[in-house]
Design an enzyme around this catalytic site. Structure first.
Site, PDB file in Angstrom:
ATOM      1  N   LYS A  13       0.833  -1.212   0.000  1.00 55.45           N
ATOM      2  CA  LYS A  13       0.000   0.000   0.000  1.00 55.45           C
ATOM      3  C   LYS A  13       0.871   1.268   0.000  1.00 55.45           C
ATOM      4  O   LYS A  13       0.651   2.174  -0.788  1.00 55.45           O
ATOM      5  CB  LYS A  13      -0.939   0.017   1.223  1.00 55.45           C
ATOM      6  CG  LYS A  13      -1.856  -1.207   1.306  1.00 55.45           C
ATOM      7  CD  LYS A  13      -2.791  -1.152   2.505  1.00 55.45           C
ATOM      8  CE  LYS A  13      -2.078  -1.189   3.854  1.00 55.45           C
ATOM      9  NZ  LYS A  13      -1.336  -2.429   4.132  1.00 55.45           N
ATOM     10  N   ARG A  88      -9.371   0.379   9.050  1.00 52.19           N
ATOM     11  CA  ARG A  88      -8.854  -0.951   9.362  1.00 52.19           C
ATOM     12  C   ARG A  88      -9.837  -1.763  10.186  1.00 52.19           C
ATOM     13  O   ARG A  88      -9.558  -2.925  10.487  1.00 52.19           O
ATOM     14  CB  ARG A  88      -7.566  -0.797  10.170  1.00 52.19           C
ATOM     15  CG  ARG A  88      -6.283  -1.049   9.406  1.00 52.19           C
ATOM     16  CD  ARG A  88      -5.142  -0.818  10.369  1.00 52.19           C
ATOM     17  NE  ARG A  88      -3.937  -1.482  10.015  1.00 52.19           N
ATOM     18  CZ  ARG A  88      -2.907  -0.919   9.367  1.00 52.19           C
ATOM     19  NH1 ARG A  88      -2.981   0.320   8.943  1.00 52.19           N
ATOM     20  NH2 ARG A  88      -1.814  -1.596   9.154  1.00 52.19           N
ATOM     21  N   ARG A 127      11.602  -5.374   4.955  1.00 53.57           N
ATOM     22  CA  ARG A 127      11.314  -3.963   4.643  1.00 53.57           C
ATOM     23  C   ARG A 127      12.324  -3.044   5.335  1.00 53.57           C
ATOM     24  O   ARG A 127      12.676  -3.247   6.498  1.00 53.57           O
ATOM     25  CB  ARG A 127       9.896  -3.615   5.117  1.00 53.57           C
ATOM     26  CG  ARG A 127       9.596  -2.122   5.026  1.00 53.57           C
ATOM     27  CD  ARG A 127       8.121  -1.811   5.043  1.00 53.57           C
ATOM     28  NE  ARG A 127       7.439  -2.222   6.255  1.00 53.57           N
ATOM     29  CZ  ARG A 127       6.107  -2.143   6.419  1.00 53.57           C
ATOM     30  NH1 ARG A 127       5.347  -1.691   5.442  1.00 53.57           N
ATOM     31  NH2 ARG A 127       5.566  -2.534   7.550  1.00 53.57           N
ATOM     32  N   ARG A 160      11.710  -0.986  10.846  1.00 53.27           N
ATOM     33  CA  ARG A 160      10.685  -0.664  11.843  1.00 53.27           C
ATOM     34  C   ARG A 160      10.679  -1.711  12.949  1.00 53.27           C
ATOM     35  O   ARG A 160      10.791  -2.894  12.685  1.00 53.27           O
ATOM     36  CB  ARG A 160       9.303  -0.605  11.174  1.00 53.27           C
ATOM     37  CG  ARG A 160       8.995   0.749  10.563  1.00 53.27           C
ATOM     38  CD  ARG A 160       7.796   0.724   9.663  1.00 53.27           C
ATOM     39  NE  ARG A 160       6.622   0.071  10.245  1.00 53.27           N
ATOM     40  CZ  ARG A 160       5.431   0.024   9.653  1.00 53.27           C
ATOM     41  NH1 ARG A 160       5.263   0.599   8.466  1.00 53.27           N
ATOM     42  NH2 ARG A 160       4.418  -0.589  10.221  1.00 53.27           N
ATOM     43  N   ARG A 171       0.334  -8.889  13.860  1.00 52.48           N
ATOM     44  CA  ARG A 171      -0.331  -7.936  12.960  1.00 52.48           C
ATOM     45  C   ARG A 171      -1.130  -8.660  11.882  1.00 52.48           C
ATOM     46  O   ARG A 171      -2.196  -8.204  11.485  1.00 52.48           O
ATOM     47  CB  ARG A 171       0.710  -6.999  12.330  1.00 52.48           C
ATOM     48  CG  ARG A 171       1.237  -5.979  13.336  1.00 52.48           C
ATOM     49  CD  ARG A 171       2.553  -5.380  12.911  1.00 52.48           C
ATOM     50  NE  ARG A 171       2.485  -4.722  11.632  1.00 52.48           N
ATOM     51  CZ  ARG A 171       3.534  -4.556  10.832  1.00 52.48           C
ATOM     52  NH1 ARG A 171       4.717  -5.010  11.167  1.00 52.48           N
ATOM     53  NH2 ARG A 171       3.384  -3.929   9.700  1.00 52.48           N
TER      54      ARG A 171
HETATM   55  P1  ADP Z   1       1.557  -1.672   7.621  1.00 53.57           P
HETATM   56  O1  ADP Z   1       2.708  -1.257   6.789  1.00 53.57           O
HETATM   57  O2  ADP Z   1       1.722  -2.950   8.317  1.00 53.57           O
HETATM   58  O3  ADP Z   1       0.263  -1.645   6.877  1.00 53.57           O
HETATM   59  P2  ADP Z   1       1.062   0.793   9.098  1.00 53.57           P
HETATM   60  O4  ADP Z   1       2.227   1.691   9.002  1.00 53.57           O
HETATM   61  O5  ADP Z   1      -0.104   1.059   8.222  1.00 53.57           O
HETATM   62  O6  ADP Z   1       1.574  -0.690   8.860  1.00 53.57           O
HETATM   63  O7  ADP Z   1       0.552   0.698  10.602  1.00 53.57           O
HETATM   64  C1  ADP Z   1       1.454   0.470  11.660  1.00 53.57           C
HETATM   65  C2  ADP Z   1       0.677   0.404  12.964  1.00 53.57           C
HETATM   66  O8  ADP Z   1       0.006   1.643  13.197  1.00 53.57           O
HETATM   67  C3  ADP Z   1      -0.423  -0.649  13.018  1.00 53.57           C
HETATM   68  O9  ADP Z   1       0.056  -1.932  13.367  1.00 53.57           O
HETATM   69  C4  ADP Z   1      -1.339  -0.053  14.102  1.00 53.57           C
HETATM   70  O10 ADP Z   1      -0.788  -0.250  15.398  1.00 53.57           O
HETATM   71  C5  ADP Z   1      -1.253   1.442  13.809  1.00 53.57           C
HETATM   72  N1  ADP Z   1      -2.312   1.847  12.853  1.00 53.57           N
HETATM   73  C6  ADP Z   1      -2.141   2.315  11.599  1.00 53.57           C
HETATM   74  N2  ADP Z   1      -3.314   2.581  11.021  1.00 53.57           N
HETATM   75  C7  ADP Z   1      -4.281   2.253  11.932  1.00 53.57           C
HETATM   76  C8  ADP Z   1      -5.708   2.268  11.934  1.00 53.57           C
HETATM   77  N3  ADP Z   1      -6.408   2.683  10.862  1.00 53.57           N
HETATM   78  N4  ADP Z   1      -6.333   1.873  13.057  1.00 53.57           N
HETATM   79  C9  ADP Z   1      -5.657   1.466  14.135  1.00 53.57           C
HETATM   80  N5  ADP Z   1      -4.327   1.396  14.201  1.00 53.57           N
HETATM   81  C10 ADP Z   1      -3.629   1.796  13.108  1.00 53.57           C
HETATM   82  P1  ADP Z   2       2.158  -1.922   3.225  1.00 50.79           P
HETATM   83  O1  ADP Z   2       2.161  -0.415   3.223  1.00 50.79           O
HETATM   84  O2  ADP Z   2       0.958  -2.493   2.547  1.00 50.79           O
HETATM   85  O3  ADP Z   2       2.416  -2.504   4.563  1.00 50.79           O
HETATM   86  P2  ADP Z   2       4.738  -1.646   1.844  1.00 50.79           P
HETATM   87  O4  ADP Z   2       4.470  -0.804   0.650  1.00 50.79           O
HETATM   88  O5  ADP Z   2       5.428  -1.023   2.983  1.00 50.79           O
HETATM   89  O6  ADP Z   2       3.382  -2.374   2.300  1.00 50.79           O
HETATM   90  O7  ADP Z   2       5.560  -2.923   1.325  1.00 50.79           O
HETATM   91  C1  ADP Z   2       6.018  -3.912   2.246  1.00 50.79           C
HETATM   92  C2  ADP Z   2       7.384  -4.425   1.766  1.00 50.79           C
HETATM   93  O8  ADP Z   2       7.212  -5.184   0.561  1.00 50.79           O
HETATM   94  C3  ADP Z   2       8.369  -3.316   1.426  1.00 50.79           C
HETATM   95  O9  ADP Z   2       9.664  -3.732   1.807  1.00 50.79           O
HETATM   96  C4  ADP Z   2       8.263  -3.177  -0.091  1.00 50.79           C
HETATM   97  O10 ADP Z   2       9.490  -2.747  -0.683  1.00 50.79           O
HETATM   98  C5  ADP Z   2       7.927  -4.593  -0.518  1.00 50.79           C
HETATM   99  N1  ADP Z   2       7.021  -4.646  -1.681  1.00 50.79           N
HETATM  100  C6  ADP Z   2       6.004  -3.808  -1.982  1.00 50.79           C
HETATM  101  N2  ADP Z   2       5.391  -4.183  -3.128  1.00 50.79           N
HETATM  102  C7  ADP Z   2       6.020  -5.313  -3.546  1.00 50.79           C
HETATM  103  C8  ADP Z   2       5.853  -6.188  -4.680  1.00 50.79           C
HETATM  104  N3  ADP Z   2       4.894  -5.980  -5.594  1.00 50.79           N
HETATM  105  N4  ADP Z   2       6.685  -7.241  -4.777  1.00 50.79           N
HETATM  106  C9  ADP Z   2       7.660  -7.454  -3.845  1.00 50.79           C
HETATM  107  N5  ADP Z   2       7.869  -6.672  -2.768  1.00 50.79           N
HETATM  108  C10 ADP Z   2       7.066  -5.596  -2.621  1.00 50.79           C
END
Ligand code: ADP
Ligand code: ADP
Ligand code: ZN
Length: 217
Positions: A13, A88, A127, A160, A171
């Site tokens: 995302k 979420r 990541r 992270r 998660r």
């Molecule tokens: P990811 O890359 O796993 O999608 P995020 O950066 O979106 O992670 O979120 C990291 C953490 O921030 C989540 O595990 C949660 O603790 C908190 N968080 C993010 N967005 C939300 C949401 N919409 N509602 C509740 N907690 C959230």
């Molecule tokens: P989210 O925001 O949904 O948690 P991220 O964009 O942070 O996901 O991506 C999670 C990890 O996977 C990062 O290290 C990113 O570089 C990698 N990644 C993202 N898209 C792809 C893909 N299409 N194929 C392989 N790795 C990917």
């Protein structure tokens, strides 16, 4: 355009949102990034959010809904936004619908990035993020040109804390229980579009564009 990016942690995302804003010229709103900024600034919101985030749990709905309500009221969101990581939970999705209705606005689409669950652990533990600009990399799938250095700004990369194996497992479980049901929620509203996220980053981008009626190939 008002877009929600849906998908499990690690679906891509944040990566896709970074590319989308360059095409669509609307802000990228990541609740995760907003919480991390609040933690860095040691605000009361940050102190509260940290406890949940470090454990891989969701920050409570009331707090999360409030920061989104404030954020989408800002001027730069008038023409739309890309939401990444919100909503979420069912409660967040319902409040968000009410918020939009109050503002006489509607979602354009919910783009559901689909990746098999067994691929997410490697994506998340590999990541790396830039300390300075937030750019996202992966040790194997999207490595930086220089080790531990951001291609975009030269900043230092870090892992992270919640990308450890144990916290990722939690998660992913939270995703299945709380967030996965939103797929049906948005399907019932006719807003959901599935995108195959299990292909190279540039190809996912093309698929996202196609689902928005754009040719980015
Ligand atoms: P990811 O890359 O796993 O999608 P995020 O950066 O979106 O992670 O979120 C990291 C953490 O921030 C989540 O595990 C949660 O603790 C908190 N968080 C993010 N967005 C939300 C949401 N919409 N509602 C509740 N907690 C959230
Ligand atoms: P989210 O925001 O949904 O948690 P991220 O964009 O942070 O996901 O991506 C999670 C990890 O996977 C990062 O290290 C990113 O570089 C990698 N990644 C993202 N898209 C792809 C893909 N299409 N194929 C392989 N790795 C990917
Ligand atoms: Zn950077």
């Amino acid at each position: 355009m008002r877009i929600v990016l849906l998908g499990p942690p690690g679906a891509g995302k944040g990566t896709q949102a970074e590319a989308l804003i360059k095409k669509l010229f609307i802000p990228h709103i990541s609740t995760g990034d907003m919480f991390r900024a609040a933690i860095k600034a040691a605000t009361p919101l940050g102190l509260e959010a940290k406890e949940y985030m470090d454990m891989g749990l969701l920050v409570p709905d009331d707090v999360t809904i409030r920061i989104i309500r404030d954020r989408i009221s800002q001027k730069d969101c008038q023409e739309g936004f890309i939401l990444d990581g919100f909503p979420r939970t069912k409660a967040q999705a319902e409040s968000f619908q009410a918020m939009l209705a109050d503002r006489n606005e509607a979602l354009s689409a919910v783009l559901n990035i689909v990746v098999p669950l067994d691929k997410l652990m490697v994506r998340l533990t590999g990541r790396r993020c830039c300390k300075k600009c937030g750019s996202i990399f992966h040790l194997l799938y999207n490595p930086p040109k220089e080790p531990e250095t951001c291609d975009a700004c030269g900043g230092e990369l870090f892992q992270r804390k919640d990308d450890s194996e144990e916290t990722v497992s939690r998660r992913l479980k939270v995703y299945e229980e709380e967030t996965f049901p939103l797929i049906e929620f948005y399907k019932a509203k006719g807003l959901l579009r599935d995108i195959d996220g299990d292909q190279p980053i540039s190809r996912v981008m093309v698929a996202l564009g196609r689902s928005l009626g754009q040719d980015w190939s």
